[in-house]
Design an enzyme around this catalytic site. Sequence first.
Site, PDB file in Angstrom:
ATOM      1  N   CYS A  86       0.652  -1.267   0.342  1.00 30.16           N
ATOM      2  CA  CYS A  86      -0.228   0.177   0.030  1.00 30.16           C
ATOM      3  C   CYS A  86       1.412   1.348  -0.024  1.00 30.16           C
ATOM      4  O   CYS A  86       0.461   1.930   0.211  1.00 30.16           O
ATOM      5  CB  CYS A  86      -0.931  -0.383   1.181  1.00 30.16           C
ATOM      6  SG  CYS A  86      -1.952  -1.479   1.484  1.00 30.16           S
ATOM      7  N   CYS A 209     -13.352   0.205   8.083  1.00 31.55           N
ATOM      8  CA  CYS A 209     -12.555   0.143   7.697  1.00 31.55           C
ATOM      9  C   CYS A 209     -11.848   0.782   6.214  1.00 31.55           C
ATOM     10  O   CYS A 209     -13.524   1.649   5.625  1.00 31.55           O
ATOM     11  CB  CYS A 209     -12.582  -1.376   6.784  1.00 31.55           C
ATOM     12  SG  CYS A 209     -13.166  -2.483   8.059  1.00 31.55           S
ATOM     13  N   SER A 210     -11.110   1.217   5.628  1.00 32.01           N
ATOM     14  CA  SER A 210     -10.775   1.913   3.710  1.00 32.01           C
ATOM     15  C   SER A 210     -11.474   0.759   3.203  1.00 32.01           C
ATOM     16  O   SER A 210     -11.702  -0.537   3.495  1.00 32.01           O
ATOM     17  CB  SER A 210      -9.496   2.067   3.799  1.00 32.01           C
ATOM     18  OG  SER A 210      -8.769   0.519   3.700  1.00 32.01           O
ATOM     19  N   ILE A 212     -12.295  -0.799  -1.047  1.00 34.71           N
ATOM     20  CA  ILE A 212     -11.981  -1.479  -2.078  1.00 34.71           C
ATOM     21  C   ILE A 212     -12.257  -0.649  -2.892  1.00 34.71           C
ATOM     22  O   ILE A 212     -13.549  -0.426  -3.068  1.00 34.71           O
ATOM     23  CB  ILE A 212     -12.345  -2.996  -2.683  1.00 34.71           C
ATOM     24  CG1 ILE A 212     -11.329  -4.106  -0.908  1.00 34.71           C
ATOM     25  CG2 ILE A 212     -11.960  -3.888  -3.431  1.00 34.71           C
ATOM     26  CD1 ILE A 212     -12.038  -5.267  -1.436  1.00 34.71           C
ATOM     27  N   LYS A 331     -10.223   6.061   4.145  1.00 38.43           N
ATOM     28  CA  LYS A 331     -11.225   5.604   4.666  1.00 38.43           C
ATOM     29  C   LYS A 331     -12.552   5.720   4.418  1.00 38.43           C
ATOM     30  O   LYS A 331     -13.267   5.112   3.826  1.00 38.43           O
ATOM     31  CB  LYS A 331     -11.196   6.000   6.234  1.00 38.43           C
ATOM     32  CG  LYS A 331     -13.069   5.463   6.799  1.00 38.43           C
ATOM     33  CD  LYS A 331     -12.900   4.454   7.129  1.00 38.43           C
ATOM     34  CE  LYS A 331     -14.767   3.721   6.877  1.00 38.43           C
ATOM     35  NZ  LYS A 331     -15.609   3.920   5.764  1.00 38.43           N
ATOM     36  N   HIS A 335      -9.418   4.085  -0.842  1.00 38.33           N
ATOM     37  CA  HIS A 335      -7.775   3.786  -0.941  1.00 38.33           C
ATOM     38  C   HIS A 335      -7.108   2.400  -2.187  1.00 38.33           C
ATOM     39  O   HIS A 335      -7.334   0.930  -1.808  1.00 38.33           O
ATOM     40  CB  HIS A 335      -7.766   2.677   0.461  1.00 38.33           C
ATOM     41  CG  HIS A 335      -6.312   2.113   1.064  1.00 38.33           C
ATOM     42  ND1 HIS A 335      -5.108   2.841  -0.203  1.00 38.33           N
ATOM     43  CD2 HIS A 335      -5.429   0.870   1.337  1.00 38.33           C
ATOM     44  CE1 HIS A 335      -4.531   1.744   0.810  1.00 38.33           C
ATOM     45  NE2 HIS A 335      -4.331   0.647   1.064  1.00 38.33           N
TER      46      HIS A 335
END
Length: 386
Positions: A86, A209-210, A212, A331, A335
Site C-alpha cells: 500500500c 475499514c478503508s 476496496i 477511510k 484506498h
Amino acid sequence: MPKRVGIIGVGSTKFGELWDYSFRDLITEAGTKAITDAGIDGKDIEALYIGSMSPGLFAEQEHISALVADYAGLSGIPATRVEAACASGGLALREAYIAIKSGLFDIVVAGGVEKMTDVSTESAMINLMGAGDQEWEAFKGVTFPALYALMTRRHMFEYGTTIEQISMVSVKNHHNATLNPNAQFQFEVSIEDVMNSPIVADPLRLLHCSPITDGASAVILASEEKAKKLSDEVVWISASALATDTIALHDRKSLSRINSSVIAARNAYEQAKIKPKDIDFAEVHDCFSIAEIMAIEALGFCEFGNGGKITEDGETALDGSIPINPSGGLKAKGHPVGATGIAQAVEAVLQLTGRAGRRQVDDAEIGLIHNVGGSGATSVVHILER
Ligand code: COA
C-alpha cells in the site's frame, strides 16, 4: 545536483467502484490531468515511476511501466514500476524525487494506480494479504483487518484508547470526504452508525475499514531550475524518508506503534529542519481507523497513547490545531492501494496552493504525507512546503 525538487502539476481520477474505467483508462486520465495542470508538453517528461501493488492479481496486467508509458504517449522514456504494497505510491514519489535530486533528470512523472473492484472481496483480501507474511500470517488465515484488529486491542489495552475514540476518526474522515468531489464515500456517518456497523474483525467494524477502490493519481516533479521557469505555484519537497520494519506483526517489539513510521518521521523532520509542531496539516495512512491514531502518535503530533484523546478533543478536525486527512483519508476518500501515496501528494499540493475548495485548511504552508505498506513493514514520509 539540483538544490530542490518541486511538484508543478497534479491529477487524480475520481476514486470508487469505477466500472467504466479499465486499469489503463485510470492512469491515463490521472497522468493527462497532471500534465495539463503543469502546463507542460508530454514530450518534456524524461522518466516515469509508477506505483502499483498487485496489477497482476487485481487486473491480470503486469509490465505496467511500459504500458503506462505507451498509453501516455511517452514510449521511449525510461519507465519503472515500484512496489511496496500500500506504500507503492509513496515509494514511486520518492524514486522520482531521487531521480531528479541525483541530477539525472529535470522533469519526471510519478504515478500510482490500482483497479481493485473487478475481483470479489474474498480475492481482494487474499491479494492484499500478499503484503503480509505468507508463511506465518496468511497461511494461518490472518487477514489485514485481523492484523489491525490485533493492533487495536493492544492499543486499547496499553493506553485505554476507546472504541468510541477510534470511531471518531471515521466520523471525521467521512465528514471531510463530503467536501471532496473525488472521494468514494461522500456521506456523513455518526458514532452510532460506526459502532453499529457489521463486525469485520473484532473490534473493527465495517466503518472502521478503508474500502476496496479503483483509482489513479499522478504528479509532475521538476528540478528547482526548471520548476521556477515552468510554474508560479511550485510546492517543494523538503523531505523524503523511507523506513522498514519486520514483515510479520509477531516479530515487532510493540504492537501498538509502527516503528517504521517513527523512524521515517524522525528522518523527515531532520531533513526539513522542522518539528512536528511546524506542520499545518497531514494526510496519513488510515487504512483502518486505529491506524490514524497510531500514525499521529508516530509522527509526533501527540504523545504515544494520546492519539485517541486528541481525536476526541477535535484537534485533528479541519478546524483543529493539526488537521488530519482533510481529503477524507483512506477511510472515505478510498484506498486504491498503489495510488494512495500519490493521492496524498495531490491533496497536499491542492492544500498548499489554496485549491482544496471547501476542505481548504487555513494558512496551509507546510504539509506532511505518510504512506504505510502492509501492517507497517514499510513507511514513507514526505514533507511538502509552499
Ligand atoms: N466503509 C463504508 N462502506 C463500505 C465499506 C467501507 N470500508 N466497504 C463497503 N462499504 C459499503 C458498500 O458501498 C456497500 O454499500 P451499498 O450496499 O449501499 O452499496 C456495502 O458496504 C457492501 O459493500 P461490499 O463491497 O459488499 O462490502 P464487503 O463486505 O464485500 O467489503 C470490507 C467490506 C470492509 C471487507 C472491505 O471493504 C475490505 O476488505 N476493506 C479493507 C481493505 C484493506 O484491507 N485494504 C488494505 C489495508 S492495509
